[in-house]
Design a protein around this motif. Structure first.
Motif, PDB file in Angstrom:
ATOM      1  N   ALA A 180       0.936  -1.413   0.097  1.00  0.00           N
ATOM      2  CA  ALA A 180       0.034  -0.098  -0.094  1.00  0.00           C
ATOM      3  C   ALA A 180       0.839   1.298  -0.068  1.00  0.00           C
ATOM      4  CB  ALA A 180      -0.828  -0.076   1.080  1.00  0.00           C
ATOM      5  N   PRO A 181       1.338   1.609  -1.228  1.00  0.00           N
ATOM      6  CA  PRO A 181       2.387   2.911  -1.217  1.00  0.00           C
ATOM      7  C   PRO A 181       1.836   4.141  -0.430  1.00  0.00           C
ATOM      8  CG  PRO A 181       1.850   1.685  -3.501  1.00  0.00           C
ATOM      9  CD  PRO A 181       0.799   1.302  -2.393  1.00  0.00           C
ATOM     10  N   ASP A 182       0.614   4.349  -0.296  1.00  0.00           N
ATOM     11  CA  ASP A 182       0.222   5.623   0.186  1.00  0.00           C
ATOM     12  C   ASP A 182      -0.031   5.337   1.750  1.00  0.00           C
ATOM     13  OD1 ASP A 182       0.538   6.866  -2.112  1.00  0.00           O
ATOM     14  OD2 ASP A 182      -1.677   6.071  -2.893  1.00  0.00           O
ATOM     15  N   MET A 183       0.102   4.349   2.243  1.00  0.00           N
ATOM     16  CA  MET A 183      -0.253   4.200   3.476  1.00  0.00           C
ATOM     17  C   MET A 183       1.144   4.270   4.643  1.00  0.00           C
ATOM     18  SD  MET A 183      -3.566   3.820   3.594  1.00  0.00           S
ATOM     19  CE  MET A 183      -3.918   3.320   5.283  1.00  0.00           C
ATOM     20  N   PRO A 222     -11.289  -2.258   7.961  1.00  0.00           N
ATOM     21  CA  PRO A 222     -10.654  -3.221   8.623  1.00  0.00           C
ATOM     22  C   PRO A 222      -9.375  -3.889   7.698  1.00  0.00           C
ATOM     23  CG  PRO A 222     -12.849  -3.484   9.004  1.00  0.00           C
ATOM     24  CD  PRO A 222     -12.549  -2.526   7.870  1.00  0.00           C
ATOM     25  N   LEU A 223      -8.263  -4.307   8.422  1.00  0.00           N
ATOM     26  CA  LEU A 223      -7.056  -4.992   7.835  1.00  0.00           C
ATOM     27  C   LEU A 223      -7.744  -6.215   7.233  1.00  0.00           C
ATOM     28  CD1 LEU A 223      -4.155  -4.796  10.133  1.00  0.00           C
ATOM     29  CD2 LEU A 223      -4.569  -3.477   8.321  1.00  0.00           C
ATOM     30  N   THR A 224      -7.058  -6.539   6.029  1.00  0.00           N
ATOM     31  CA  THR A 224      -7.321  -7.914   5.438  1.00  0.00           C
ATOM     32  C   THR A 224      -6.475  -8.954   6.187  1.00  0.00           C
ATOM     33  OG1 THR A 224      -5.640  -7.569   3.837  1.00  0.00           O
ATOM     34  CG2 THR A 224      -7.715  -6.698   3.232  1.00  0.00           C
ATOM     35  N   ALA A 226       2.417   4.111  10.439  1.00  0.00           N
ATOM     36  CA  ALA A 226       1.484   4.413  11.543  1.00  0.00           C
ATOM     37  C   ALA A 226       0.148   3.830  11.570  1.00  0.00           C
ATOM     38  CB  ALA A 226       1.562   5.820  12.040  1.00  0.00           C
ATOM     39  N   SER A 227      -0.297   4.097   9.860  1.00  0.00           N
ATOM     40  CA  SER A 227      -1.874   3.732   9.816  1.00  0.00           C
ATOM     41  C   SER A 227      -1.819   1.984   9.741  1.00  0.00           C
ATOM     42  CB  SER A 227      -2.107   4.040   8.248  1.00  0.00           C
ATOM     43  OG  SER A 227      -1.188   3.271   7.196  1.00  0.00           O
ATOM     44  N   TRP A 228      -0.922   1.380   9.731  1.00  0.00           N
ATOM     45  CA  TRP A 228      -0.904  -0.103   9.657  1.00  0.00           C
ATOM     46  C   TRP A 228      -1.107  -0.454  11.001  1.00  0.00           C
ATOM     47  CZ3 TRP A 228      -0.033  -4.054   5.856  1.00  0.00           C
ATOM     48  CH2 TRP A 228       0.122  -3.463   4.572  1.00  0.00           C
ATOM     49  N   ALA A 229      -0.538   0.256  12.297  1.00  0.00           N
ATOM     50  CA  ALA A 229      -0.549  -0.180  13.379  1.00  0.00           C
ATOM     51  C   ALA A 229      -2.146   0.552  14.181  1.00  0.00           C
ATOM     52  CB  ALA A 229       0.468   0.425  14.259  1.00  0.00           C
ATOM     53  N   VAL A 230      -2.614   1.451  13.827  1.00  0.00           N
ATOM     54  CA  VAL A 230      -3.778   1.953  14.212  1.00  0.00           C
ATOM     55  C   VAL A 230      -4.809   1.067  13.730  1.00  0.00           C
ATOM     56  CG1 VAL A 230      -5.466   3.930  14.168  1.00  0.00           C
ATOM     57  CG2 VAL A 230      -2.950   4.221  14.635  1.00  0.00           C
ATOM     58  N   ARG A 231      -4.753   1.005  12.542  1.00  0.00           N
ATOM     59  CA  ARG A 231      -5.816  -0.143  11.756  1.00  0.00           C
ATOM     60  C   ARG A 231      -5.902  -1.505  12.217  1.00  0.00           C
ATOM     61  NH1 ARG A 231      -4.715  -0.531   6.187  1.00  0.00           N
ATOM     62  NH2 ARG A 231      -6.968  -1.714   5.921  1.00  0.00           N
ATOM     63  N   PHE A 232      -4.573  -1.981  12.761  1.00  0.00           N
ATOM     64  CA  PHE A 232      -4.651  -3.278  13.355  1.00  0.00           C
ATOM     65  C   PHE A 232      -5.417  -3.296  14.475  1.00  0.00           C
ATOM     66  CE2 PHE A 232      -2.907  -6.370  16.478  1.00  0.00           C
ATOM     67  CZ  PHE A 232      -2.636  -7.318  15.560  1.00  0.00           C
ATOM     68  N   ALA A 233      -5.324  -2.424  15.634  1.00  0.00           N
ATOM     69  CA  ALA A 233      -5.999  -2.172  16.685  1.00  0.00           C
ATOM     70  C   ALA A 233      -7.690  -2.131  16.411  1.00  0.00           C
ATOM     71  CB  ALA A 233      -5.555  -1.332  17.533  1.00  0.00           C
ATOM     72  N   ILE A 254       1.287  -9.201   7.171  1.00  0.00           N
ATOM     73  CA  ILE A 254       2.530  -8.282   7.087  1.00  0.00           C
ATOM     74  C   ILE A 254       2.938  -7.434   8.331  1.00  0.00           C
ATOM     75  CG2 ILE A 254       3.018  -6.091   5.769  1.00  0.00           C
ATOM     76  CD1 ILE A 254       1.562  -7.048   3.566  1.00  0.00           C
ATOM     77  N   CYS A 255       1.987  -7.162   9.011  1.00  0.00           N
ATOM     78  CA  CYS A 255       2.050  -6.548  10.256  1.00  0.00           C
ATOM     79  C   CYS A 255       3.035  -7.618  11.219  1.00  0.00           C
ATOM     80  CB  CYS A 255       0.915  -6.473  10.956  1.00  0.00           C
ATOM     81  SG  CYS A 255      -0.096  -4.897  10.567  1.00  0.00           S
ATOM     82  N   PHE A 256       2.632  -8.951  11.128  1.00  0.00           N
ATOM     83  CA  PHE A 256       3.412  -9.781  11.923  1.00  0.00           C
ATOM     84  C   PHE A 256       4.780 -10.146  11.657  1.00  0.00           C
ATOM     85  CE2 PHE A 256      -1.187 -11.271  13.212  1.00  0.00           C
ATOM     86  CZ  PHE A 256      -1.027 -10.875  14.377  1.00  0.00           C
ATOM     87  N   ARG A 257       5.164  -9.860  10.248  1.00  0.00           N
ATOM     88  CA  ARG A 257       6.232  -9.727   9.674  1.00  0.00           C
ATOM     89  C   ARG A 257       7.270  -8.731   9.880  1.00  0.00           C
ATOM     90  NH1 ARG A 257       5.243 -10.558   3.333  1.00  0.00           N
ATOM     91  NH2 ARG A 257       7.670 -10.291   3.414  1.00  0.00           N
TER      92      ARG A 257
END
Length: 361
Positions: free
Chosen positions: A220-223, A264-266, A226-233, A272-275
């Protein structure tokens, strides 16, 4: 309900070394932009910004916007309680400092094994329940930093609480010390809604190593990271709100950009978050909350040393910091910091690690 909460814990400052040198103009801009985007949840606490966060909330929010336009959360500082008379004294002080007549959400702050004992000894749960009955609180809960077993014990003993505030992020999801997943599952089993704190782990998940960020940008080039972390929660079903301690207007606008119409995250994104988490596990998991520094007998700037270590800072940066403070090697091993650390970090051994890297002579 929009899930992004505005934490008044890491506000923009004019002088980074002075936690009360508020950039008032920027803070007001941030509050206005946040409300205009349709968000409404503000979180403060008695101890944030050397005890001045609540007053800044009054100045930037309460005095400038209609009461019905926002929800405010505050916390009873269990770490400051000595006797029963402290509870009403501090509570009334918080109402005065914030300029509020009631809190929408009110929490017992930072419960762990020791602070839960204090809360029980001083009947803190009964106290906040009474304030709710008197109309001074809308919803009662507590923030928590300990094991899922203790959380289960507290929720079993106090079914009257309506929500819990937990540290949840993808780095701590399977952590043996923080136990994000286990604590979340415990709260859900007790039928409690969850407020998330430290979704970006004190900024660590906003600035990840190049390899980790490249994996995220490729998907996701434009994300932002921090957005990954907030969206995970925020993707967890029973999460009602995700707090973000935003330190400038660009951070706020970034959060708004993906949380205004939250998706929500797919499953692939979660993987990817866990990697990324695997890459990060070799660093010091300090969130920069600075709880450890308050009682340090030699006033060591522990979070600054850890941030320097994690960021692979230059020797000159360490030397400049150590010139005005105790060196990492000066730690006397008293353990005060480890007793209060919400992350349960082995701070003494980590300071030795810092010293080994920067004090070679």
């Amino acid at each position: 309900m929009k899930k992004l909460g505005f934490g008044f814990m890491r506000l923009p400052l004019l002088d980074g070394s002075d936690p009360v040198s508020f950039d008032r103009e920027q803070i007001c801009q941030m509050v206005d932009a946040y409300l205009e985007a349709g968000f409404d949840y503000f979180d403060t606490a008695y101890m944030y910004h050397n005890g001045k966060s609540e007053e800044m909330l009054r100045e930037a929010l309460v005095n400038r916007h209609p009461r019905e336009s926002f929800r405010a959360a505050d916390k009873l500082p269990t770490m400051s309680l000595k006797e029963k008379s402290d509870l009403p004294r501090i509570f009334e002080e918080q109402l005065r400092k914030t300029g509020l007549t009631y809190f929408d959400y009110y929490l017992l702050h930072c419960l762990n094994t020791d602070l839960y004992k204090i809360a029980e000894q001083l009947d803190a749960f009964s106290f906040i329940q009474k304030q709710k009955e008197q109309g001074k609180i809308r919803k009662i809960g507590f923030s928590f930093h300990d094991s899922a077993a203790l959380l289960d014990e507290i929720l079993t003993a106090h079914p009257e609480v309506e929500f819990v505030q937990l540290q949840i992020n993808y780095l701590d999801w399977e952590s043996e010390s923080v136990q994000s997943r286990l604590c979340y599952e415990t709260a859900v089993r007790h039928g409690k809604k969850v407020i998330v704190m430290e979704p970006v782990k004190g900024g660590r998940l906003a600035s990840v190593p190049p390899l980790a960020e490249s994996m995220m940008r490729e998907y996701a080039p434009d994300m932002s990271p921090a957005s990954w972390a907030v969206r995970f929660a925020a993707s967890l079903p029973e999460v009602e709100m995700v707090l973000s301690g935003m330190s400038n207007l660009p951070q706020l606008l970034d959060n708004i950009s993906y949380m205004q119409n939250f998706v929500p995250l797919t499953e692939e994104e979660k993987a990817i978050c866990f990697r990324v988490s695997d890459i990060l596990t070799h660093e010091i998991a300090c969130t920069g909350c600075s709880y450890c520094t308050k009682g340090c007998p030699i006033s060591m700037p522990i979070p600054k040393y850890f941030a320097l270590y994690n960021d692979k800072g230059e020797q000159a940066e360490y030397d400049a910091l150590a010139a005005d403070n105790s060196k990492a090697s000066a730690c006397i091993g008293c353990g005060q910091c480890e007793g209060i650390c919400p992350q349960k970090l082995p701070i003494i051994s980590y300071l030795q690690r810092v010293a080994e890297k920067y004090e070679k002579d």
